[in-house]
Design an enzyme around this catalytic site. Structure first.
Site, PDB file in Angstrom:
ATOM      1  N   ASP A  39      99.745  42.173  28.391  1.00 19.07           N
ATOM      2  CA  ASP A  39      99.821  43.595  27.924  1.00 19.07           C
ATOM      3  C   ASP A  39     100.289  43.493  26.432  1.00 19.07           C
ATOM      4  O   ASP A  39     100.570  44.628  25.966  1.00 19.07           O
ATOM      5  CB  ASP A  39     100.902  44.442  28.664  1.00 19.07           C
ATOM      6  CG  ASP A  39     102.412  43.711  28.858  1.00 19.07           C
ATOM      7  OD1 ASP A  39     102.440  42.616  28.405  1.00 19.07           O
ATOM      8  OD2 ASP A  39     103.049  44.515  29.430  1.00 19.07           O
ATOM      9  N   HIS A 245      87.617  27.092   3.771  1.00 21.08           N
ATOM     10  CA  HIS A 245      88.182  28.104   4.667  1.00 21.08           C
ATOM     11  C   HIS A 245      89.301  27.528   5.486  1.00 21.08           C
ATOM     12  O   HIS A 245      89.450  27.756   6.605  1.00 21.08           O
ATOM     13  CB  HIS A 245      86.987  28.845   5.850  1.00 21.08           C
ATOM     14  CG  HIS A 245      86.157  29.739   4.906  1.00 21.08           C
ATOM     15  ND1 HIS A 245      85.036  30.252   5.572  1.00 21.08           N
ATOM     16  CD2 HIS A 245      86.419  30.210   3.706  1.00 21.08           C
ATOM     17  CE1 HIS A 245      84.271  31.043   4.933  1.00 21.08           C
ATOM     18  NE2 HIS A 245      85.101  31.089   3.621  1.00 21.08           N
ATOM     19  N   ASP A 262      94.469  30.949  -1.777  1.00 22.39           N
ATOM     20  CA  ASP A 262      93.733  32.240  -2.016  1.00 22.39           C
ATOM     21  C   ASP A 262      94.147  33.402  -0.947  1.00 22.39           C
ATOM     22  O   ASP A 262      94.282  32.942   0.133  1.00 22.39           O
ATOM     23  CB  ASP A 262      92.373  31.548  -1.511  1.00 22.39           C
ATOM     24  CG  ASP A 262      91.308  32.822  -1.644  1.00 22.39           C
ATOM     25  OD1 ASP A 262      91.746  33.935  -1.523  1.00 22.39           O
ATOM     26  OD2 ASP A 262      90.197  32.624  -1.420  1.00 22.39           O
ATOM     27  N   ASP A 273      92.057  40.199  -3.844  1.00 22.52           N
ATOM     28  CA  ASP A 273      91.646  38.789  -3.409  1.00 22.52           C
ATOM     29  C   ASP A 273      91.890  37.953  -4.611  1.00 22.52           C
ATOM     30  O   ASP A 273      90.685  37.973  -5.443  1.00 22.52           O
ATOM     31  CB  ASP A 273      90.140  38.778  -3.070  1.00 22.52           C
ATOM     32  CG  ASP A 273      89.585  37.774  -2.566  1.00 22.52           C
ATOM     33  OD1 ASP A 273      90.148  36.826  -2.334  1.00 22.52           O
ATOM     34  OD2 ASP A 273      88.247  37.940  -2.413  1.00 22.52           O
ATOM     35  N   HIS A 352      79.337  27.482  -3.182  1.00 22.05           N
ATOM     36  CA  HIS A 352      79.668  29.140  -2.915  1.00 22.05           C
ATOM     37  C   HIS A 352      79.303  29.784  -3.909  1.00 22.05           C
ATOM     38  O   HIS A 352      78.912  29.390  -5.065  1.00 22.05           O
ATOM     39  CB  HIS A 352      81.024  29.240  -2.108  1.00 22.05           C
ATOM     40  CG  HIS A 352      82.018  29.053  -3.220  1.00 22.05           C
ATOM     41  ND1 HIS A 352      82.269  30.075  -4.492  1.00 22.05           N
ATOM     42  CD2 HIS A 352      82.967  28.147  -3.238  1.00 22.05           C
ATOM     43  CE1 HIS A 352      83.357  29.665  -5.039  1.00 22.05           C
ATOM     44  NE2 HIS A 352      83.938  28.483  -4.496  1.00 22.05           N
ATOM     45  N   HIS A 356      81.822  38.748  -4.875  1.00 22.41           N
ATOM     46  CA  HIS A 356      81.409  39.764  -4.063  1.00 22.41           C
ATOM     47  C   HIS A 356      81.792  41.271  -4.283  1.00 22.41           C
ATOM     48  O   HIS A 356      82.975  41.136  -4.999  1.00 22.41           O
ATOM     49  CB  HIS A 356      81.924  39.250  -2.318  1.00 22.41           C
ATOM     50  CG  HIS A 356      83.142  38.602  -2.560  1.00 22.41           C
ATOM     51  ND1 HIS A 356      84.295  39.638  -2.335  1.00 22.41           N
ATOM     52  CD2 HIS A 356      83.921  37.437  -2.690  1.00 22.41           C
ATOM     53  CE1 HIS A 356      85.466  38.937  -2.248  1.00 22.41           C
ATOM     54  NE2 HIS A 356      85.233  37.613  -2.540  1.00 22.41           N
ATOM     55  N   HIS A 363      85.114  41.209   1.750  1.00 21.34           N
ATOM     56  CA  HIS A 363      83.619  41.195   1.660  1.00 21.34           C
ATOM     57  C   HIS A 363      83.325  42.489   1.856  1.00 21.34           C
ATOM     58  O   HIS A 363      82.933  42.904   2.929  1.00 21.34           O
ATOM     59  CB  HIS A 363      83.181  40.045   2.356  1.00 21.34           C
ATOM     60  CG  HIS A 363      83.675  38.726   1.900  1.00 21.34           C
ATOM     61  ND1 HIS A 363      83.699  37.762   2.924  1.00 21.34           N
ATOM     62  CD2 HIS A 363      84.355  38.289   0.742  1.00 21.34           C
ATOM     63  CE1 HIS A 363      84.147  36.604   2.287  1.00 21.34           C
ATOM     64  NE2 HIS A 363      84.618  36.880   1.154  1.00 21.34           N
ATOM     65  N   GLU A 388      84.966  34.098  -8.941  1.00 19.56           N
ATOM     66  CA  GLU A 388      85.862  33.054  -8.293  1.00 19.56           C
ATOM     67  C   GLU A 388      84.973  31.685  -8.324  1.00 19.56           C
ATOM     68  O   GLU A 388      84.708  31.208  -7.237  1.00 19.56           O
ATOM     69  CB  GLU A 388      85.950  33.534  -6.840  1.00 19.56           C
ATOM     70  CG  GLU A 388      85.046  34.183  -6.225  1.00 19.56           C
ATOM     71  CD  GLU A 388      85.484  34.443  -4.799  1.00 19.56           C
ATOM     72  OE1 GLU A 388      86.027  33.503  -4.027  1.00 19.56           O
ATOM     73  OE2 GLU A 388      85.191  35.553  -4.197  1.00 19.56           O
ATOM     74  N   TYR A 392      84.857  21.451  -6.204  1.00 18.99           N
ATOM     75  CA  TYR A 392      85.367  20.846  -5.238  1.00 18.99           C
ATOM     76  C   TYR A 392      84.978  19.220  -4.975  1.00 18.99           C
ATOM     77  O   TYR A 392      83.574  19.051  -5.182  1.00 18.99           O
ATOM     78  CB  TYR A 392      85.226  21.472  -3.888  1.00 18.99           C
ATOM     79  CG  TYR A 392      85.401  22.904  -3.954  1.00 18.99           C
ATOM     80  CD1 TYR A 392      86.557  23.583  -3.812  1.00 18.99           C
ATOM     81  CD2 TYR A 392      84.249  23.930  -4.543  1.00 18.99           C
ATOM     82  CE1 TYR A 392      86.718  24.957  -3.753  1.00 18.99           C
ATOM     83  CE2 TYR A 392      84.645  25.167  -4.670  1.00 18.99           C
ATOM     84  CZ  TYR A 392      86.011  25.596  -4.234  1.00 18.99           C
ATOM     85  OH  TYR A 392      86.173  26.998  -4.430  1.00 18.99           O
ATOM     86  N   ARG A 409      89.587  26.747  -7.546  1.00 20.08           N
ATOM     87  CA  ARG A 409      89.091  27.890  -7.742  1.00 20.08           C
ATOM     88  C   ARG A 409      89.786  28.889  -8.222  1.00 20.08           C
ATOM     89  O   ARG A 409      90.927  28.679  -8.049  1.00 20.08           O
ATOM     90  CB  ARG A 409      88.628  28.452  -6.207  1.00 20.08           C
ATOM     91  CG  ARG A 409      87.857  29.802  -6.043  1.00 20.08           C
ATOM     92  CD  ARG A 409      87.314  30.307  -4.790  1.00 20.08           C
ATOM     93  NE  ARG A 409      88.314  30.235  -3.720  1.00 20.08           N
ATOM     94  CZ  ARG A 409      88.688  29.278  -2.981  1.00 20.08           C
ATOM     95  NH1 ARG A 409      87.940  28.035  -2.727  1.00 20.08           N
ATOM     96  NH2 ARG A 409      89.560  29.592  -1.630  1.00 20.08           N
ATOM     97  N   GLU A 411      90.020  32.939  -9.089  1.00 19.16           N
ATOM     98  CA  GLU A 411      89.702  34.207  -8.554  1.00 19.16           C
ATOM     99  C   GLU A 411      90.340  35.454  -9.189  1.00 19.16           C
ATOM    100  O   GLU A 411      91.567  35.697  -8.770  1.00 19.16           O
ATOM    101  CB  GLU A 411      89.494  34.211  -6.946  1.00 19.16           C
ATOM    102  CG  GLU A 411      88.982  35.634  -6.518  1.00 19.16           C
ATOM    103  CD  GLU A 411      88.693  35.547  -5.053  1.00 19.16           C
ATOM    104  OE1 GLU A 411      89.541  34.507  -4.265  1.00 19.16           O
ATOM    105  OE2 GLU A 411      87.790  36.193  -4.500  1.00 19.16           O
TER     106      GLU A 411
END
Ligand code: GLY
Ligand code: MN
Ligand code: MN
Length: 442
Positions: A39, A245, A262, A273, A352, A356, A363, A388, A392, A409, A411
């Site tokens: 619950d 990620h 990030d 972001d 990448h 965005h 996003h 951003e 890498y 990175r 951003e």
């Protein structure tokens, strides 16, 4: 005058939306509650489109828009319930939905017949249904079965099933251009987040764990009034930063490593972001400086370029051009720039996109292309984007050994204005000297 709970003008949004759906009706179910176990529920967050149109945060609710009705905005909400309120807190109830949230009519959502009958009645006079198919299976089944009931009621009129349109095409456009109050909320989220990144730079040192920094970020977010995270924080030391990620956040910070963070706070349903990278021991190594400077150059150059008339694709192409030049200087890539770009030689190091839309969702919704989906759309005042770029050198990338394990990175969140742009996240330093002096305050 109808009162709404929040200063953002929900009423104005609803009018705009109703105008756009013409002779249609629209249904928005609230976000479903997610059971974690038994619950116990996961933290609840209202669906962004639902919130955008209503400001209403309670689960088990439905919005029904009917342009041909005398009550075009109807809410179906959980009724007042003393026992439930004892355990879970205040419930607004239908009366409150009218009084506080501007509903023209409001009913209990528990008696499913109330919504089902209202939906069929509304559909009979409508030319189309606006509803997001494919988000909640249970809701899809309910809507399809109600539509079948409605079509049977048409008898032998020869009329076919109502078309279903995805309201995201309308709402995405509305949400894409931020009003002043939306931009203010994004700026507040950006300030809170920038402050948290600065705290992280100040406290991080070798021997701490990524999760300690993650906790400090959360403390700084909530401590400044942010409602929640905009997305799961990435706190990645050393080679973890090369995993785009990475979310485990459980490694010890080692001397000479960089820490990539990030993370973004959500303030009143608008999220920041930000990504920043800094040395755990307070000094960039020579190799880290080389890669960091390359990314910073691309990032700053893209920020400079972001203005009405340019597209996200223009920014991405520009980031690639700068990064390819830099990678050539660092002898990571060899050859002519045009060939390297044509053959996407940069892709292992820059896999990448450059940014965005940003808003209620990290996003955010909205078309990236022209209405005919054949050309990238131009930026307009009121849009908020991220910029951003990164580089890498991870386990699957064959680069010079000396750069192995570096992931960077940078951003920022950028509001497009009529004269260019405003960087909302400038409170988080990105110049090497500024970062080093903050890191060395502890
Ligand atoms: N934090 C998610 C992104 O940068 O897109
Ligand atoms: Mn982003
Ligand atoms: Mn990010």
């Amino acid at each position: 005058m109808k009162k709404t709970l929040n200063p953002i003008d929900f009423d104005h949004r609803r009018k705009q939306f109703l105008n756009k759906i013409k002779k249609g009706i629209a249904v928005f179910p609230s976000a479903p509650e997610q059971i974690r176990n038994n619950d116990v529920h996961h933290e609840y967050r209202q669906d962004s489109n639902f919130y955008y149109l209503s400001g209403f945060e309670e689960p088990n609710s439905i919005l029904l828009f009917d342009t041909s009705s005398k009550t075009p905005f109807q809410m179906f909400v959980h009724p007042k319930d003393a026992t439930k309120e004892l355990w879970e807190g205040k419930i607004t109830g239908p009366e409150g939905a009218k009084r506080l949230y501007g509903a023209d009519a409001a009913f209990s959502s528990i008696d499913s017949k109330l919504f089902d009958d209202a939906f069929i009645h509304a559909l009979m006079n409508a030319e189309a249904l606006y509803y997001r198919v494919g988000i909640h299976e249970e809701w899809d089944r309910r809507i399809f079965s109600l539509m079948k009931r409605a079509v049977r009621q048409l008898g032998r009129t020869g009329r076919g099933m109502w078309p279903i349109h995805d309201p995201i095409e309308i709402l995405g456009e509305m949400r894409l251009i931020k009003t002043k109050s939306e931009a203010d909320r994004l700026e507040r989220a950006a300030n809170i987040t920038a402050e948290a990144h600065v705290s992280a730079m100040k406290i991080a040192k070798p021997g701490m764990y990524e999760y300690e920094i993650e906790a400090a970020l959360y403390h700084a977010f909530r401590g400044q009034g942010a409602g929640r995270l905009g997305y799961g924080s990435i706190v990645a030391a050393g080679a973890n930063a090369t995993v785009l990620h990475y979310v485990a956040n459980n490694k010890k910070l080692e001397d000479k490593e960089l820490l990539l963070i990030d993370a973004g706070a959500e303030f009143e349903y608008y999220t920041a972001d930000i990504t920043r990278c800094f040395p755990v021991n307070g000094r960039f190594t020579a190799e880290q400086t080389e890669i960091y400077s390359a990314v910073l150059k691309a990032q700053k150059s893209c920020v400079k370029m972001a203005r009405p008339g340019k597209s996200m694709k223009d920014l991405h192409n520009h980031a690639i051009e700068v990064l390819v030049e830099e990678l050539k200087k660092l002898k990571v890539l060899k050859g002519t720039s045009s060939t390297l770009i044509k053959e996407k030689a940069y892709l292992p190091f820059y896999p990448h996109g450059t940014g965005h839309w940003l808003g209620m969702d990290v996003h955010d919704s909205g078309r990236y292309f022209s209405e005919s989906y054949d050309t990238p759309r131009k930026l307009e005042p009121g849009m908020v984007i991220t910029i951003e770029p990164g580089l890498y050198f991870g386990a699957h990338t064959k680069g010079p050994q000396k750069y192995q394990g570096i992931g960077i990175r940078i951003e920022d969140d950028v509001l497009i204005t009529s004269s260019g742009n405003k960087v909302l996240t400038s409170g988080a330093p990105k110049e090497i000297e500024e970062i080093e002096s903050l890191c060395n305050l502890n």
